[in-house]
Scaffold this active site. Sequence first.
Site, PDB file in Angstrom:
ATOM      1  CB  SER A 105       9.428   2.995   2.334  1.00  0.00           C
ATOM      2  OG  SER A 105       9.662   2.040   1.074  1.00  0.00           O
TER       3      SER A 105
ATOM      4  CG  ASP B 144       7.708   6.663  -4.550  1.00  0.00           C
ATOM      5  OD1 ASP B 144       8.680   5.732  -4.691  1.00  0.00           O
ATOM      6  OD2 ASP B 144       7.314   6.754  -3.278  1.00  0.00           O
TER       7      ASP B 144
ATOM      8  CG  HIS C  33      10.633   5.665  -2.067  1.00  0.00           C
ATOM      9  ND1 HIS C  33       9.361   5.654  -1.879  1.00  0.00           N
ATOM     10  CD2 HIS C  33      11.522   5.147  -1.178  1.00  0.00           C
ATOM     11  CE1 HIS C  33       9.350   4.476  -0.756  1.00  0.00           C
ATOM     12  NE2 HIS C  33      10.434   4.404  -0.440  1.00  0.00           N
TER      13      HIS C  33
END
Length: 276
Positions: free
Chosen positions: A97, A227, A256
């Site tokens: 991320s 995601d 995610h």
Amino acid sequence: MGTVTTSDGTTIFYKDWGPRDAQPLVFHHGWPLSSDDWDAQMLFFLQQGYRVIAHDRRGHGRSDQTSGGHDMDTYAADVAALAEALDLRDAVHIGHSTGGGEVARYVAHAEPGRVARAVLVGAVPPVMVKSDSNPGGTPIEVFDGFRSALAANRAQFYIEVASGPFYGFNRPGAEVSQGLIDNWWRQGMTGAANAHYECIKAFSETDFTEDLKRIEVPVLVMHGTDDQVVPYDDSAPLTVKLLKNGTLKSYEGYPHGMLTVHPDVLNPDILEWLRS
């Protein structure tokens, strides 16, 4: 565990496990978490003989809660300070991320010999926010909503993120883990509200296009097609096109936070790529 002090006097906390002469794997966590988010990966790769290192980004976890420096250039400079202090050579930098953006910025400008490979997992590059040049991006109003929710009631906001889109626990039939939700909340609340607030701009608005073009080492790009935080279509496929030596691995229906809910799949995949 230890600390390193950066050029502006910030103390960065890190973990460093395993043989000092083994190849180092350096893990970069997402927003608003800490190095603890990498438990499943650090234990796995430690058992495979690697040296595993993970730090808490400034303003996150156990690192200093600074009043400034919550931008990608400073995050990457902090990583450079850590790499220099530990004299890391031929390291593999693995980022999730926001941490994926940090990896892209650091690796693109790292000293020769420091980096052997990189892995981007559910990562924010090339750029998240919607614009004329990125029409498939996420509207700025979404990130404004993040900031408003954080400022209004950070504790409740973090419960909702972990209980919902982050791990895909809001999907029908999802196997919900209260432990994961509680641990996400714990990590988030350990950090500083100002750092987390400012980091939203850093992860959503930073354009990593030129960083990706500049990277010479092999890069594995891993992303879940479900995601809900960093949408697949506007991230991984575009990132791979910009890399000189990129490999895309997609995971159908994965969320995610797939590293945490599917470590049994992702860890061996990373290991296989590292050994290829």
